[in-house]
Write a protein that holds these residues in place. Structure first.
Motif, PDB file in Angstrom:
ATOM      1  N   THR A  54       5.350 -43.036-115.306  1.00  0.00           N
ATOM      2  CA  THR A  54       4.537 -41.862-114.983  1.00  0.00           C
ATOM      3  C   THR A  54       3.782 -41.331-116.207  1.00  0.00           C
ATOM      4  O   THR A  54       3.752 -40.135-116.444  1.00  0.00           O
ATOM      5  CB  THR A  54       5.405 -40.745-114.376  1.00  0.00           C
ATOM      6  N   MET A  81      10.332 -42.605-113.330  1.00  0.00           N
ATOM      7  CA  MET A  81      10.306 -41.393-114.136  1.00  0.00           C
ATOM      8  C   MET A  81      11.647 -41.167-114.833  1.00  0.00           C
ATOM      9  O   MET A  81      12.668 -41.681-114.390  1.00  0.00           O
ATOM     10  CB  MET A  81       9.956 -40.196-113.246  1.00  0.00           C
ATOM     11  N   PRO A  82      11.638 -40.433-115.929  1.00  0.00           N
ATOM     12  CA  PRO A  82      10.485 -39.833-116.600  1.00  0.00           C
ATOM     13  C   PRO A  82       9.864 -40.811-117.595  1.00  0.00           C
ATOM     14  O   PRO A  82      10.492 -41.812-117.957  1.00  0.00           O
ATOM     15  CB  PRO A  82      11.121 -38.656-117.344  1.00  0.00           C
ATOM     16  N   TYR A  83       8.644 -40.485-118.044  1.00  0.00           N
ATOM     17  CA  TYR A  83       8.038 -41.225-119.145  1.00  0.00           C
ATOM     18  C   TYR A  83       8.564 -40.597-120.427  1.00  0.00           C
ATOM     19  O   TYR A  83       8.129 -39.528-120.836  1.00  0.00           O
ATOM     20  CB  TYR A  83       6.515 -41.152-119.062  1.00  0.00           C
ATOM     21  N   GLU A 135       6.332 -34.764-112.081  1.00  0.00           N
ATOM     22  CA  GLU A 135       6.001 -36.179-112.252  1.00  0.00           C
ATOM     23  C   GLU A 135       5.256 -36.734-111.038  1.00  0.00           C
ATOM     24  O   GLU A 135       4.390 -37.594-111.158  1.00  0.00           O
ATOM     25  CB  GLU A 135       7.284 -36.989-112.474  1.00  0.00           C
TER      26      GLU A 135
END
Length: 285
Positions: A54, A81-83, A135
């Protein structure tokens, strides 16, 4: 899930064996148009599922998909996710509470002031929901039938013994987005055990699976056993072991594994995409 899933590592310069190749990919794919060319090449050979982190530029891809619905109507996107880099940079800039405030649109510090850490702990699941929503905003209007937790979170939560989060996550993505939860991990045997214990039936788990045991925590035998139990919908990633294996021998191994429903790979040229796709199709018959 589709048998073949196209990944995005190549679009932000990931190359586990060559720093020079990594730099070249990063430079090439600074242009979103180059990413779209590769996705169109994947679509042309028959791929219909794109699994992506993401990071912000994926929002541009989603914008393009929404602007051309006739062309991309049959694409499925699997957000992961998450980045982590995005959050790490925000914490460096703003601190932990400042970063949470940025991504949730709330005021975590106010919770500390009014009720102390216990309030924030009690509301941890709500914070998780807000982060998921943040996200997912870029994917509005696209087909996101599976939403994945990145291994940095999956493995951290398992290490801390905070497995209850997985249930809350699974319930939330199902109720809010009509999606199935997916879990990326570097420890397939442990993830399968923990998710089964929680009562998550046939969990979708994406993990490294390859002939030489590259990044397969616990070893080849333990990973194969976790799949053979028949209670996992497996996605094999890193099947080529970062280029250490030839495509045919790599795909012969993962295509022959019981419990592997899908195979995830990334490539940046039409010829490599076509070769890998047709190998998987041939060996899956």
């Amino acid at each position: 899930m589709d048998r073949v899933i196209f990944g995005d590592n190549q679009f932000f310069g990931v190359d586990h064996l060559s720093q020079e190749n990594s730099r070249k990919k990063e430079q090439r794919f600074k242009d979103t148009g180059e990413i779209l060319k590769v996705l169109d090449a994947a679509h042309e050979v028959g791929i219909r599922t794109f699994m992506c982190t993401t990071y912000s530029r994926i929002g541009e891809i989603c914008d393009h998909f929404r602007s051309n619905p006739a062309k991309y109507a049959d694409w499925k996107i699997y957000p992961c996710m998450p980045y982590a880099h995005k959050y790490a940079n925000a914490v460096t800039e703003l601190g932990i509470t400042g970063a949470l405030n940025r991504f949730t649109g709330g005021n975590v510090m106010e919770g500390f002031i009014k009720g102390g850490a216990a309030v924030v702990q009690r509301d941890a699941f709500k914070i998780m929901q807000m982060l998921v929503d943040a996200e997912m905003a870029m994917f509005q209007g696209t087909n996101t039938e599976v939403i994945f937790l990145q291994n940095v979170v999956t493995d951290l939560l398992m290490g801390l013994g905070m497995d209850e989060f997985f249930l809350h996550y699974a319930d939330y993505v199902a109720s809010k987005y009509g999606a199935k939860p997916g879990f990326i991990t570097m420890n397939l045997p442990l993830a399968a055990e923990r998710l089964h214990r929680l009562g998550i039936e046939k969990p979708i788990i994406c993990a490294s699976l390859n002939k030489i045991g590259f990044r397969m925590t616990g070893g080849i035998e333990a990973n194969e056993k976790a799949l053979l139990d028949g209670e996992v919908r497996g996605i094999a990633m890193q099947a080529l072991a970062a280029g250490a294996l030839r495509p045919r021998e790599a795909m012969e191994y993962v295509c022959g594994l019981k419990g592997v429903e899908s195979i995830l790979f990334g490539a940046s040229s039409h010829s490599h995409i076509e070769e890998t796709y047709h190998l998987i199709e041939e060996l899956s018959d």
